[in-house]
Structure formats: C-alpha cells, structure tokens
Design a protein around this motif. Sequence first.
Motif, PDB file in Angstrom:
ATOM      1  N   LYS A   1      41.190  36.395  41.906  1.00  0.00           N
ATOM      2  CA  LYS A   1      41.645  35.012  41.929  1.00  0.00           C
ATOM      3  C   LYS A   1      40.991  34.220  40.809  1.00  0.00           C
ATOM      4  CE  LYS A   1      42.319  34.870  46.956  1.00  0.00           C
ATOM      5  NZ  LYS A   1      41.886  34.229  48.226  1.00  0.00           N
ATOM      6  N   THR A   2      39.734  34.541  40.519  1.00  0.00           N
ATOM      7  CA  THR A   2      38.969  33.826  39.495  1.00  0.00           C
ATOM      8  C   THR A   2      38.345  34.830  38.533  1.00  0.00           C
ATOM      9  OG1 THR A   2      38.414  32.124  41.137  1.00  0.00           O
ATOM     10  CG2 THR A   2      37.137  32.151  39.094  1.00  0.00           C
TER      11      THR A   2
ATOM     12  N   THR B   1      37.646  40.065  49.456  1.00  0.00           N
ATOM     13  CA  THR B   1      37.348  38.649  49.248  1.00  0.00           C
ATOM     14  C   THR B   1      37.316  38.343  47.752  1.00  0.00           C
ATOM     15  OG1 THR B   1      36.034  38.565  51.269  1.00  0.00           O
ATOM     16  CG2 THR B   1      35.656  36.824  49.649  1.00  0.00           C
ATOM     17  N   GLY B   2      38.016  37.279  47.357  1.00  0.00           N
ATOM     18  CA  GLY B   2      38.082  36.921  45.948  1.00  0.00           C
ATOM     19  C   GLY B   2      39.244  37.559  45.218  1.00  0.00           C
ATOM     20  N   PHE B   3      40.091  38.313  45.942  1.00  0.00           N
ATOM     21  CA  PHE B   3      41.242  38.985  45.338  1.00  0.00           C
ATOM     22  C   PHE B   3      42.518  38.616  46.096  1.00  0.00           C
ATOM     23  CE2 PHE B   3      37.616  41.371  43.988  1.00  0.00           C
ATOM     24  CZ  PHE B   3      37.932  41.902  42.748  1.00  0.00           C
TER      25      PHE B   3
ATOM     26  N   ALA C   1      44.094  49.196  43.736  1.00  0.00           N
ATOM     27  CA  ALA C   1      42.828  48.681  43.224  1.00  0.00           C
ATOM     28  C   ALA C   1      42.376  47.461  44.010  1.00  0.00           C
ATOM     29  CB  ALA C   1      42.978  48.328  41.748  1.00  0.00           C
ATOM     30  N   PHE C   2      41.128  47.454  44.425  1.00  0.00           N
ATOM     31  CA  PHE C   2      40.487  46.346  45.148  1.00  0.00           C
ATOM     32  C   PHE C   2      41.182  46.015  46.470  1.00  0.00           C
ATOM     33  CE2 PHE C   2      39.423  45.575  40.641  1.00  0.00           C
ATOM     34  CZ  PHE C   2      38.048  45.648  40.730  1.00  0.00           C
TER      35      PHE C   2
ATOM     36  N   LEU D   1      29.830  43.552  45.885  1.00  0.00           N
ATOM     37  CA  LEU D   1      31.006  43.350  45.042  1.00  0.00           C
ATOM     38  C   LEU D   1      30.784  42.164  44.108  1.00  0.00           C
ATOM     39  CD1 LEU D   1      34.052  43.924  44.408  1.00  0.00           C
ATOM     40  CD2 LEU D   1      34.580  42.259  46.220  1.00  0.00           C
ATOM     41  N   ARG D   2      31.081  42.352  42.849  1.00  0.00           N
ATOM     42  CA  ARG D   2      30.889  41.295  41.854  1.00  0.00           C
ATOM     43  C   ARG D   2      32.032  40.290  41.906  1.00  0.00           C
ATOM     44  NH1 ARG D   2      28.737  42.729  36.092  1.00  0.00           N
ATOM     45  NH2 ARG D   2      28.228  40.656  35.273  1.00  0.00           N
TER      46      ARG D   2
END
Length: 847
Positions: free
Chosen positions: A350-351, A328-330, A312-313, A435-436
């Motif tokens: 991450k957030t 990005t962000g994961f 996933a992701f 991507l959200r």
Amino acid sequence: MDAKTKRSLVLLLCLCLHLNTHVCLAADTIAANQSLSGDQTIVSAGKVFELGFFKPGNSSNYYIGMWYSKQLVSLETIVWVANRETPVSDRFSSVLRISYGNLVLFNVSNTPIWSTNLASTTTSGSAQAVLLDSGNLVLRTAGSNANTSEPLWQSFDHPAHTWLPGARIGFNTVTSQTLILTSWKSSEDPAPGLFTLGLFTLELDPNGSNAYLILWNRSTPYWNSGSWDAKSRIFSGSPEMRLNYIHNFSYVTNKNESYFTYSLYDPKKIFRFVMHSSGQIQQLSWLEISSQWNLFWNQPRKQCGVYNLCGAFGSCNEVSTVSCNCLTGFEPKLQRDWNLQAYSGGCKRKTPLHCDNATSADGKQDQFLKMAMLLPENMQSVSVYTFPECESICLNSCSCTAYAYDSSGCSIWIGDLFNLQQFTSSDSQGTTLYLRLAASEFKSPKSNKGLIIGVVAGSAAGIAILLGLIVVVILRQRKRVTGTGKAVEGSLVAFGYRDLQDATKNFSEKLGGGGFGSVFKGTLPDSSVIAVKKLESVSQGEKQFRTEVSIIGTIQHVNLVRLRGFCSEAKKRMLVYDYMPNGSLDSHLFHDMRPNVLDWKTRYQIALGTARGLAYLHEKCRDCIIHCDIKPENILLDTELGPKVADFGLAKLVRREFSRVLTTMRGTRGYLAPEWISGVAITVKADVYSYGMMLFEFVSGRRNSEQSEDGKVRFFPSWAASQISTAEADVLSLLDPRLDGNADVQELTRTCRVACWCVQDDEAHRPSMGQVVQILEGISDVNLPPIPRSLQVLGDDQEHIIFFTESSSIQSSHQRSNNTSTASSQTKSTTSSTISKRSEEEHHINT
C-alpha cells in the motif's frame, strides 16, 4: 400424401436450409454442410452431454464447450472447452463448422481462432464431428464405423480441467504428446491456470514407477499419488483406494504410450475428477436428490498444501472462510481475481518503502511488523549472533523484505515472500517473522483533548452502572452454577469469554487442534478441570457449534462425553467439556511404545462401552442420533480408561417417524459406509459400519491400511475376514503382535465376527448397535457372517481387493446370520460440509 402436406414439407425444408437452425442439425453430429452458432447445440445420442456456446459466470466472453445435459445434471457443469485462450464476443456471429477436413471455430470477422489442426488433405465433405455419450467429441470420416475405425481427432486427446470415465491421463512417447489436466484461471476464465495434473516417472523410484503429480506453473510439484502398485491396483500414496467402491482404474503401457484410465462400476452414477482452480484435484459425485455436486475426495487435503496458492505477500489460512489474505500493509494486485478466489496474482504494498522512495513516510525509516507465521521459502542464513544484528542487516539492505531470528540463527528474505501460512496467536507451531513495512503503516494514536475529556466523563458516569451490572452478573452466576462448577441438572452453563480466558490462563495449554479450531485445558474456580474447544472459523463452525450443543447438551450417558456448557459472545464460540486425562483412543491404540500398549481386556471393555454409547444414541434418545464420524480419534478415555464417544459436530437427528436422513457432509475416509459414499440417504447403519471398521483396528492395533510388520501394505479387514472364514481359523494370528498372544480367544473370535457382520455391504444385513452390545456382553451369540464383497480376496492373493458398487448383491457360501439368535475428540476435530436444510431445521437451537 396430399398436395398441401407436400407444400408444407418443402417450405419447412427450404426454411431450414436458409436459416441453418439448430433443428436442422443431426442430434449429435455436425456434418460437412452444417454449422453451429448462437444458441444451437448438439446433444449426444443418449442425452448425456451437450456441446455449444457458453458464457462462464458474469464474463462477457463466449466459448465452445461441453457440459452435462440439463436432463441429467440440472446445474451447468462444463467438462471441456475448445477455445480456452481465444474467446469470442458474439456467439451469434461466430460459427463452428467443418472446413477442409478440420473442425474450426470462426469469430465475427470470419477469422479461424480454434481448430482441430489436422495436417490432412481430407475434403470437407468427407468429415463430420460427433458428440459421444462418453463426453468425447470425435472428428471422423463420414460413414466410417464408429466402433472400429480410429477417429481423425478426439477431444479425449486434448483434456481441459475435467477427467471423465474412459478418458486418459498420460503421455505418448512417439508424438511426445502429454495428456494432462489443467485448471481454469478462475471460475469465470477457463484459460489454462497455474495448476496441472499429469503422469510422470518418479526419478527417485529405482523401478521407474509412474505416479500422478500436481505441478505449479508446470514446474514445481507439490503433491504426488505415489507409485502405482499393479498387484494391489492402488497408488502407494493413496491407500484409501482399497475402499474404492466406484472406480476401476487401469494402467496401460507399451512402446508407444503410457496412461491411466478408469471406468465406473455403476455406469448410472455420475462422477468426475477436476483439476480445480484452487490447486486441488477433486473427485465429485452428482447427488440428484439434492441437485448438487458432492465433494467426495480431494488432494492435497488441506488448501494451504497447494504451492504458492496466495501469490507474493499473500498468506494462507486453514481456519478462515477465505483461504488467502494479504499481509498487513499489502492489498491484492488484482481485486477482481481475488473476488473470484483466484489468488495467484498476489499482493502489492500500500505504501512504498523508505528504501525505495526517500520521500515516503515523511523520510522516516522503515520498521518491522512482528507476525506468527510458517516461514516462507528461499530464506538466506546470515552469520550474526544477536537479534539486533539480524534486524540491522535486513534494515540496511533495501532488497531485504523480512527476517527471523531463533535458536538456529538469523534468516533473511530478499524480494517477494511466497508460501506464507498464517497461524493463530494460540498456535504453538507459529514462528516469529518480522515483515518490513513503511513507517506510515505504524500509525501512532493522535492526541485528542476533547475525546479524552469525553471518555473520562463517560467513564465516570458509567462506573455506577458497571458496578450494578457486576452485582447482577454475580448473583445470576450463583444461581446458575453450584459450588463445584457443575451445571445445574437439566441445563448447560453459559460461560462468559473472560471466565474461560481466566480458566485456561489465556488459552495457554493447548491439547490439540483440528479443522474448526483448538482445544485447551482449563481449571474452574472450584478446581474442576475442563477442556475448552475454541472454534476459530465461526462461519464454518457455527453449524457444528449449534449441532453439538443441541445434541450432546441434552443427553447424558456414561459412555458419552459430557458437555458442561458453552460460550457464545459476539463471534466467539466455545464448547466446555469434562476433561479426559487419557486423551483419545488413537493415541493409545496406535502407539508404538510397548509400555503404553492397551492390553486386550482394556480394548474389549472400550469396544463394549463404545457400543453401549452408540446404542443409546440410536435407540434410547427421544430422536434417533446418527453420530456420522465414529473413529478412534473421537473416542475419549477417562481416568479409568473408560470410553466416551465425542465430537458430535457432524451428527444428525432423525425423528422416530423417519428412518433415513440425507446429508452432504462426510465423516472420515476409511470408516465411511458404501451407501454414504454413493450419496444416498443414510441410516444408523452408517455408524454400525464405522464401528465395525474400528473393531478391526482394536484387534490389529494399527490402521486398517497401514504397513504390517512383514513390510507389506495389507488391508487388514480383508485379511481378517479371510482368516476367520477358514475351518482351522487361528484368530490369535490376527492379534496385535505387541500383545504376545495374550487375549481371550472367545472374545477375540466374537470381536472379529461382529466386525465382519458390521461391515456388510448391504446395510440391511448389518446388526443394530443393541445387538452388538448383547453379543459383546455374551448374552447372544453370532454365527460366522458372509464375507462382504468389499473384503473378499482372490485365491491366495490377500492384497487384491474387489471393488464394488453399493448396489452389488452379496453372494457367499457362508451361512447368513440369524436375526433371532444374533439378536474427535478433545484433541482432534474433523472438518464438515454444510448441513442440509432439513437438518438445520432439526438442529436449530437458540443459544
């Protein structure tokens, strides 16, 4: 025997019975009164396989496993594991022994954690476990005939991740038992992973044919071999099996079972199939001379073809040294698994999103990150008509994680994203995915007054230095490059990245791409047109870059592509060539449209020019150069359709005092010489073989294993060899039907004979490229060479190929050739393995 000797023997026997040490075990057997623990092992009679406790990598767990003996394979290579899911922590306190007719592993608490699990009343004293040279661990009744009696249990009926010769993959219709290969979870965990290879009936095949499928999570197929053709003895989806020199596959089916098995034509060779934890089925051969396993074949060919490889992701990237990266962000959920290249656990945010947590990101609304991706699966179409509407729908739904909007409309994704594939910014296939992410992932640059003042002051102070450097660079460029942009004689131009970025209009006009990157069209300030190969994977492409610069950059020939220069700045690696307006040969030779078909005269001149280029590499350069990847894709055509041999990323230098070079890298399947496939050191005759296979394609106008017009999949070289060997040979019947028989019969005959001569099984029986040039020029003649065993047919069955080993001798009633009288292109790039140590030294240049 004196009394002293007797006492010594009695003492030794008692000590053995007391300690139950390894030396007291029969070499290949665990008898009823024996056990195995600690560092004890049993070894098959021929010292091929060994069985005992092992610890994978840095793991703290121990397993009972089987591996090749160190005398045969110096690297520890596990081929079977008994207790895959139930490891033990202490091998010295754990015991493998016969218990009530079963082979059982007991842990430190004397609890059975693995067993052969036979529902048998056989007493312990009548059973024994024997390790065979085939790699099969069998449990049988003591004293039974190993050759005639059926074993009570055998490891071949319980395969792990490795398929050995003689073992079976299939299913038993009576017991409903399936024999499948299952990958390890990771290199340090042999527990069953997500990927399996098994034999299944193709539901869409009206004949109910069987095929191998690779499944993800035992449910989702993502590769299949195609149905089995018993007549041609190949899988329909694997036509390269026609060039199989190693394995003899057999399919057995009856009312009780259906399975495939295979044997080796040369039993001295060491080959194995592995269902790897990467999700690819791999075929590997052991190279004793280099003490390593050589990857001979794998499917799916591209790593990103493996279903849900990155979880996933997670995003798969073909050109990166690391197959998977988190978006990005994961970040990885299980970092240790990712370090072991086991990516299936996927990534986590991450957030937290604002939707999930109203206090996150200071209450700011979630935002969307724009990315070029291959769109993931499980999209949902939404009926909206504008881009803002599409974004708004996703933003207002907490379960929506991404959206895309294009000519087909609005698509959104709910929940986790799977099967993402990354594209580079220059790749035209990429589709925009939004991507959200939490708002905090979009950090705004903070104002820093002191930093700004420092930057301004530093910039002012450096302007003078910068202007001075610009003047120096301009002067040096004027010295290095002439007004037409051509390299000064005897040297290459070291282009700057910005120069090539400007020349290619920021790499906007893409000509093609391959394993190491993409090729772009550009124009220099003097209006000369160039082709720029931009290497995307620096760590893998660095050696290819150095090889190509060192080889093609130092030689000049009318039939070799000209390297004008290169760029080597930081991690940027680019090669600059003359632009070939007609692209690569394959785009013309295999084109279906009649107006673009190459006529015979042009084909013959291309074949002759290519031979001249190869002869120059082999015989005229200071060091002999073996190209190692001759195929139509690597023959470029200039304005006049003149051939240029290209793509020297796999090439090898051989000093004149040597005749062979060992290489672990491979060219392209279908053009590989048999000696190369077997893993021995190669000579220039490997190029000769590839050239011969390509000549057959010049004649037929199609791939050698491609389906013919009559609907049959016929291996063309075999058919051609059988036709020219007959007394009333009609060579025009071999010609590409699109040419309507318009060809010089003498040239066509000469080409077919040269092709057959070039692909002789024994490299010593092949001509040199210099001899090929003389024959094609009409200076020398060629008698009919013997048909290689690899191309022989049985009777009238022109589709049945005899497979053979590279050591097979050639027996033919045809007269052998008399040596005295017979005297990648810019659009495609092949992937390569690592270059051997000696080749690195020979290829090293200071760029």
